[in-house]
Design an enzyme around this catalytic site. Structure first.
Site, PDB file in Angstrom:
ATOM      1  CE1 TYR A   1      -3.936  -2.209   0.452  1.00 44.38           C
ATOM      2  CE2 TYR A   1      -2.486  -3.311   2.048  1.00 44.38           C
ATOM      3  CZ  TYR A   1      -3.474  -3.331   1.326  1.00 44.38           C
ATOM      4  OH  TYR A   1      -4.638  -4.441   1.460  1.00 44.38           O
TER       5      TYR A   1
ATOM      6  CG  ASN B   1     -10.956  -3.726  -7.563  1.00 41.93           C
ATOM      7  OD1 ASN B   1     -11.456  -3.510  -8.357  1.00 41.93           O
ATOM      8  ND2 ASN B   1      -9.977  -4.774  -7.448  1.00 41.93           N
TER       9      ASN B   1
ATOM     10  CB  CYS C   1      -7.559  -5.347  -4.981  1.00 45.68           C
ATOM     11  SG  CYS C   1      -8.750  -6.574  -4.967  1.00 45.68           S
ATOM     12  CG  HIS C   2      -5.251 -11.082  -5.945  1.00 49.06           C
ATOM     13  ND1 HIS C   2      -6.024 -10.765  -6.990  1.00 49.06           N
ATOM     14  CD2 HIS C   2      -4.282 -11.761  -6.434  1.00 49.06           C
ATOM     15  CE1 HIS C   2      -5.355 -11.253  -8.238  1.00 49.06           C
ATOM     16  NE2 HIS C   2      -4.399 -11.982  -7.764  1.00 49.06           N
TER      17      HIS C   2
ATOM     18  CD  GLU D   1      -1.838 -13.563  -9.463  1.00 48.53           C
ATOM     19  OE1 GLU D   1      -0.886 -12.898  -8.984  1.00 48.53           O
ATOM     20  OE2 GLU D   1      -2.961 -13.158  -9.589  1.00 48.53           O
TER      21      GLU D   1
END
Length: 158
Positions: A90, A113, A121-122, A148
């Site tokens: 952030y 979001n 946003c994850h 991912e």
């Protein structure tokens, strides 16, 4: 006109919304009421989401248009540039939008979001490396980051 359609996926119920030109909404566990119609664009978003969840799609190739304030859109623009399998804090986002003291505001914007996973946003984490805050729940955030192949320590703060 806004349309939306709900799908059952391996991560639960997902609702995708769109106008004539862009995806405007993708939420987990959404049960809101509205004009339900599966459009071609919504179906494309669903197919890309399914490919993403199978690990076959790294980038969504969709026009998207989140509604929000200018500040939120600045944050979401930066978030949408975070590469697959990587994370950003952030604090780093606040610095990138030239508002270095707006860390909490960045967190609030990220929390608003409307297009989960498309605007990833994850991939936003706390400065200490912990997973913090996610509308789909922290276990879902961890699951998506592991999908991912992101380098995370698996710890998160409630």
């Amino acid at each position: 006109m806004m349309y939306k359609w709900t799908y059952e996926t391996e991560v639960g119920v997902v609702t995708i919304g769109a106008n004539k030109h862009s995806i405007t909404y993708l939420k987990l566990h959404d049960t809101s009421i509205g004009a339900f119609k599966e459009t071609v664009l919504i179906r494309q978003a669903y197919l890309q989401l399914e490919a993403y969840l199978r690990g076959e799609c790294r980038n969504f190739d969709l026009p998207f248009e989140p509604g929000g304030t200018e500040f939120q859109k600045q944050v979401w623009h930066v978030v949408s540039t975070i590469p697959y399998g990587e994370t950003m804090t952030y604090k780093a986002i606040a610095q990138m939008i030239n508002k270095p003291k707006a860390i909490r505001a960045v967190g609030a914007a990220n929390g608003q979001n409307p297009i989960y996973m498309v605007i990833p946003c994850h991939r936003v984490i706390g400065s200490n490396g912990h997973l913090t805050g996610y509308g789909g729940g922290l276990e879902m955030k961890e699951r998506l980051l592991k999908l991912e192949g992101a380098d995370i320590n698996g710890s998160y703060k409630n």
